[in-house]
Design a protein around this motif. Structure first.
Motif, PDB file in Angstrom:
ATOM      1  N   GLY A 202       1.451  11.374   2.490  1.00  0.00           N
ATOM      2  CA  GLY A 202       1.186  11.807   3.867  1.00  0.00           C
ATOM      3  C   GLY A 202       0.359  10.806   4.649  1.00  0.00           C
ATOM      4  N   TRP A 203       0.185   9.607   4.111  1.00  0.00           N
ATOM      5  CA  TRP A 203      -0.611   8.574   4.770  1.00  0.00           C
ATOM      6  C   TRP A 203       0.316   7.631   5.533  1.00  0.00           C
ATOM      7  CZ3 TRP A 203      -2.948   7.955  -0.671  1.00  0.00           C
ATOM      8  CH2 TRP A 203      -3.924   8.942  -0.886  1.00  0.00           C
TER       9      TRP A 203
ATOM     10  N   ALA B 277       7.464   0.241  -4.150  1.00  0.00           N
ATOM     11  CA  ALA B 277       7.244   1.602  -4.640  1.00  0.00           C
ATOM     12  C   ALA B 277       5.834   2.071  -4.296  1.00  0.00           C
ATOM     13  CB  ALA B 277       7.478   1.662  -6.148  1.00  0.00           C
ATOM     14  N   PHE B 278       4.867   1.164  -4.341  1.00  0.00           N
ATOM     15  CA  PHE B 278       3.490   1.507  -3.993  1.00  0.00           C
ATOM     16  C   PHE B 278       3.411   1.967  -2.537  1.00  0.00           C
ATOM     17  CE2 PHE B 278      -0.705   0.114  -2.338  1.00  0.00           C
ATOM     18  CZ  PHE B 278      -1.529   0.921  -3.118  1.00  0.00           C
ATOM     19  N   ARG B 279       4.049   1.204  -1.633  1.00  0.00           N
ATOM     20  CA  ARG B 279       4.042   1.604  -0.221  1.00  0.00           C
ATOM     21  C   ARG B 279       4.722   2.962  -0.040  1.00  0.00           C
ATOM     22  NH1 ARG B 279       5.192  -1.452   5.422  1.00  0.00           N
ATOM     23  NH2 ARG B 279       5.636   0.433   6.583  1.00  0.00           N
ATOM     24  N   ALA B 280       5.834   3.172  -0.710  1.00  0.00           N
ATOM     25  CA  ALA B 280       6.523   4.462  -0.609  1.00  0.00           C
ATOM     26  C   ALA B 280       5.630   5.588  -1.119  1.00  0.00           C
ATOM     27  CB  ALA B 280       7.837   4.414  -1.393  1.00  0.00           C
ATOM     28  N   TRP B 281       4.901   5.332  -2.210  1.00  0.00           N
ATOM     29  CA  TRP B 281       3.978   6.342  -2.749  1.00  0.00           C
ATOM     30  C   TRP B 281       2.900   6.685  -1.724  1.00  0.00           C
ATOM     31  CZ3 TRP B 281      -1.301   5.839  -3.711  1.00  0.00           C
ATOM     32  CH2 TRP B 281      -1.895   6.941  -4.353  1.00  0.00           C
TER      33      TRP B 281
ATOM     34  N   LEU C 144       1.777  -0.305   7.814  1.00  0.00           N
ATOM     35  CA  LEU C 144       0.815  -0.857   6.864  1.00  0.00           C
ATOM     36  C   LEU C 144       0.239  -2.137   7.458  1.00  0.00           C
ATOM     37  CD1 LEU C 144       1.115  -1.120   3.035  1.00  0.00           C
ATOM     38  CD2 LEU C 144       0.103  -2.965   4.356  1.00  0.00           C
ATOM     39  N   ARG C 145      -1.064  -2.091   7.725  1.00  0.00           N
ATOM     40  CA  ARG C 145      -1.742  -3.282   8.260  1.00  0.00           C
ATOM     41  C   ARG C 145      -2.805  -3.724   7.268  1.00  0.00           C
ATOM     42  NH1 ARG C 145      -4.338  -0.314  13.114  1.00  0.00           N
ATOM     43  NH2 ARG C 145      -2.865  -1.597  14.274  1.00  0.00           N
TER      44      ARG C 145
END
Length: 193
Positions: free
Chosen positions: A124-125, A115-119, A24-25
């Motif tokens: 698949g992103w 949780a947002f990052r995990a979602w 995540l950047r």
């Protein structure tokens, strides 16, 4: 740390390659005096050609673009070649994205950033590009979910009362400089968190 002068388009793939997956950047631009926007109230009024070159490369190589609703409205976001996730408390689609093809824009609240990052990754992103805004960056950094902060410092001083690239509750996140590029006085950096 790598310091290079005048990145060539062919070099950008190597210079901005994610270090692992998922990644995540966040990509932000500011003036030398710290303004995240210019006279128009948008970052578009302070960016320049080399910043746009890197911006376009980062968009072309990500799986999804994440942006705060206020930034999407202020910057006049429209559909992109990648899916866009708009972070919004009201879960409202900004005007410029309302006519986007079905499934290309997702609107959801941030909630818990972990949780947002995990979602995002569950969708698949693997390579996520967040384009701000300052409030969203503040939340993501405070939660420790950002891998990399890409910054562009344009050689301008605008004064006035412009916001910074990060706002919100105080946070102290140490950064490690990974890459520093310079072209015509513009400094582009990759910072690892």
């Amino acid at each position: 740390m790598r310091v290079l002068v005048g990145p060539d388009t062919d070099d950008l793939a190597e210079l901005y390659a994610p270090l692992r997956s998922p990644w995540l950047r966040v990509n932000m631009v500011s003036t030398v005096d710290g303004a995240a926007t210019g006279a128009s109230g948008t970052s578009g009024s302070i960016n320049n050609a080399v910043d746009k070159q890197v911006f376009d490369h980062l968009r072309a190589t990500c799986d999804v673009i994440v942006v705060g609703a206020a930034t999407a409205r202020a910057e006049g976001y429209g559909p992109a070649d990648r899916p866009i996730v708009v972070v919004s408390r009201q879960e409202e689609v900004p005007d410029g994205l309302r006519d986007a093809p079905d499934g290309s824009v997702v609107v959801r609240p941030l909630g818990d950033p972990v949780a947002f990052r995990a979602w995002l990754h569950d969708q698949g992103w693997a390579t996520v590009l967040c384009e701000g805004g300052p409030t969203l960056l503040g939340h993501l950094v405070a939660a420790g979910v950002v891998d990399e902060l890409c910054t562009t410092f344009v050689p301008r001083v605008v004064g006035g009362d412009h916001g910074r690239i990060s706002t919100g509750a105080p946070v102290d996140a140490p950064l490690t400089l990974h890459t520093l590029l310079e072209q015509d006085g513009t400094l582009l950096a990759r910072w690892l968190l």
